[in-house]
Design an enzyme around this catalytic site. Structure first.
Site, PDB file in Angstrom:
ATOM      1  N   LYS A   1       0.909  -1.133  -0.020  1.00  0.00           N
ATOM      2  CA  LYS A   1       0.075  -0.020  -0.013  1.00  0.00           C
ATOM      3  C   LYS A   1       0.856   1.262   0.003  1.00  0.00           C
ATOM      4  O   LYS A   1       1.718   1.278   0.899  1.00  0.00           O
ATOM      5  CB  LYS A   1      -1.027   0.106   1.331  1.00  0.00           C
ATOM      6  CG  LYS A   1      -1.925   0.900   1.048  1.00  0.00           C
ATOM      7  CD  LYS A   1      -2.796   1.188   2.228  1.00  0.00           C
ATOM      8  CE  LYS A   1      -2.273   1.657   3.575  1.00  0.00           C
ATOM      9  NZ  LYS A   1      -2.263   3.257   3.468  1.00  0.00           N
TER      10      LYS A   1
ATOM     11  N   LYS B   1      -7.732   7.563  -1.511  1.00  0.00           N
ATOM     12  CA  LYS B   1      -9.053   8.122  -1.094  1.00  0.00           C
ATOM     13  C   LYS B   1      -9.638   9.387  -1.771  1.00  0.00           C
ATOM     14  O   LYS B   1      -9.669  10.371  -1.471  1.00  0.00           O
ATOM     15  CB  LYS B   1      -8.578   8.616   0.362  1.00  0.00           C
ATOM     16  CG  LYS B   1      -8.150   7.607   1.476  1.00  0.00           C
ATOM     17  CD  LYS B   1      -8.216   8.217   2.592  1.00  0.00           C
ATOM     18  CE  LYS B   1      -7.785   7.027   3.825  1.00  0.00           C
ATOM     19  NZ  LYS B   1      -6.213   6.605   3.728  1.00  0.00           N
ATOM     20  N   PHE B   2      -9.889   9.120  -3.054  1.00  0.00           N
ATOM     21  CA  PHE B   2     -10.723   9.885  -3.927  1.00  0.00           C
ATOM     22  C   PHE B   2     -11.907  10.277  -3.125  1.00  0.00           C
ATOM     23  O   PHE B   2     -12.756   9.532  -2.345  1.00  0.00           O
ATOM     24  CB  PHE B   2     -11.102   9.357  -5.301  1.00  0.00           C
ATOM     25  CG  PHE B   2      -9.848   8.979  -6.204  1.00  0.00           C
ATOM     26  CD1 PHE B   2      -9.173  10.191  -6.735  1.00  0.00           C
ATOM     27  CD2 PHE B   2      -9.244   7.485  -6.093  1.00  0.00           C
ATOM     28  CE1 PHE B   2      -8.201   9.871  -7.676  1.00  0.00           C
ATOM     29  CE2 PHE B   2      -8.296   7.571  -7.067  1.00  0.00           C
ATOM     30  CZ  PHE B   2      -7.838   8.314  -7.838  1.00  0.00           C
ATOM     31  N   ALA B   3     -12.409  11.477  -3.346  1.00  0.00           N
ATOM     32  CA  ALA B   3     -13.615  12.085  -2.542  1.00  0.00           C
ATOM     33  C   ALA B   3     -14.386  13.181  -3.378  1.00  0.00           C
ATOM     34  O   ALA B   3     -14.894  13.953  -2.601  1.00  0.00           O
ATOM     35  CB  ALA B   3     -13.061  12.622  -1.144  1.00  0.00           C
ATOM     36  N   ASP B   4     -14.204  13.197  -4.871  1.00  0.00           N
ATOM     37  CA  ASP B   4     -14.783  14.307  -5.513  1.00  0.00           C
ATOM     38  C   ASP B   4     -15.812  13.670  -6.456  1.00  0.00           C
ATOM     39  O   ASP B   4     -15.937  12.601  -6.475  1.00  0.00           O
ATOM     40  CB  ASP B   4     -13.776  15.339  -6.154  1.00  0.00           C
ATOM     41  CG  ASP B   4     -14.068  16.458  -6.388  1.00  0.00           C
ATOM     42  OD1 ASP B   4     -15.263  17.100  -6.344  1.00  0.00           O
ATOM     43  OD2 ASP B   4     -13.189  17.427  -6.107  1.00  0.00           O
TER      44      ASP B   4
END
Ligand code: BMP
Length: 264
Positions: free
Chosen positions: A61, A94-97
């Site tokens: 990771k 951690k995409f968040a859009d």
């Protein structure tokens, strides 16, 4: 739960995503459910960790954006090490859009994550468009996505209904979403309809937390009590005097918990 009591290999047939099938089989083949969170800031350290710890892990990771000296040779070298040691690469982005934006963030920019990371992850907070956007880029490349259903950190807002809605979002996108970052298999109180993989950070056998809200549990708590599949270990391994010896300890602890869990 019934899925948690089966071997990884036996569960592979229940997954629609090719990468999940690959990961489940590789875990049994290598006898490891350990993932290293390689949160170091130089490419030399990162590649050294991948080469040293590669034999003991199923997933490497990365937080590629913390490297001080990133260049395009890094994913190339990581890919070669993944082939050498038989592990998958997980960029913890951690995409968040919104869907349209994450699509560009996944495919383009400095890191071109989709071109090298077998696995990435996303917060479900924007709604299902985030999955659809990432899927348009990732599915043709045979990638897989994890959704963050829960977090290990103190005071996390990802809990309760939010986590259960995350499970439902994943269930509608099983071609691409094969599991979760989470702290326990969901739901624990009713039979699961579909199988998912649970990868769990916040694991240490020595510490109970850090000064910034991280909370740790043991491999046994994660795999045996909470029914999760992969333990993700960072500082407890790469911060140790002998990371290889420590990785072996965590591999053994995680694997023994899995053997106990699947014993009939
Ligand atoms: P460590 O074992 O050193 O605490 O590192 C944990 C790793 O897992 C970090 O890379 C962090 O970004 C990640 N992580 C986490 O700790 N908790 C979560 O809920 C989700 C994460 O991705």
């Amino acid at each position: 739960s019934s899925f948690a009591s089966q071997t990884y290999t036996a569960r592979a047939a229940g997954f629609a995503n090719d990468l999940a099938v690959q990961l489940l089989k590789l875990m049994d083949r290598k006898k490891t459910n350990l993932s290293i969170a390689a949160d170091v800031t130089s490419k030399a350290e990162l590649l050294q960790l991948a080469d040293l710890l590669g034999p003991y892990i199923c997933v490497f990771k990365t937080h590629i954006d913390i490297l001080d000296d990133y260049d395009s040779s890094v994913p190339e070298a990581l890919t070669a090490l993944a082939e050498k040691h038989d592990f998958l690469i997980f960029e913890d982005r951690k995409f968040a859009d919104i869907g349209s934006t994450v699509k560009a963030q996944y495919q383009s920019g400095v890191y071109k994550i989709a071109s090298w990371a077998h696995i990435t992850n996303a917060h479900p907070i924007p709604g299902e468009g985030i999955v659809h956007g990432l899927k348009e880029v990732g599915l043709p490349l045979k990638r897989g996505l994890l959704l963050l259903a829960e977090m290990s950190s103190k005071g996390t807002l990802a809990q309760g209904k939010y986590s259960m809605d995350t499970l439902a979002m994943a269930a509608r996108n099983r071609d691409f979403v094969f599991g979760f970052i989470g702290q326990r298999r969901l739901p624990l109180d009713e039979p699961e309809k579909e199988d998912f993989l649970y990868l769990t950070p916040g694991v240490s056998m020595a510490q109970s937390g850090d000064s910034l809200g991280q909370q740790y549990r043991s491999p046994e708590q994660v795999v045996l009590e909470s029914g999760c599949d992969v333990i993700i270990v960072g500082r407890a391994i790469y911060g140790a005097a002998d990371p290889v010896a420590e990785a072996k300890k965590y591999q053994e602890a995680g694997w023994n918990a899995y053997l106990q869990r699947t014993r009939r």
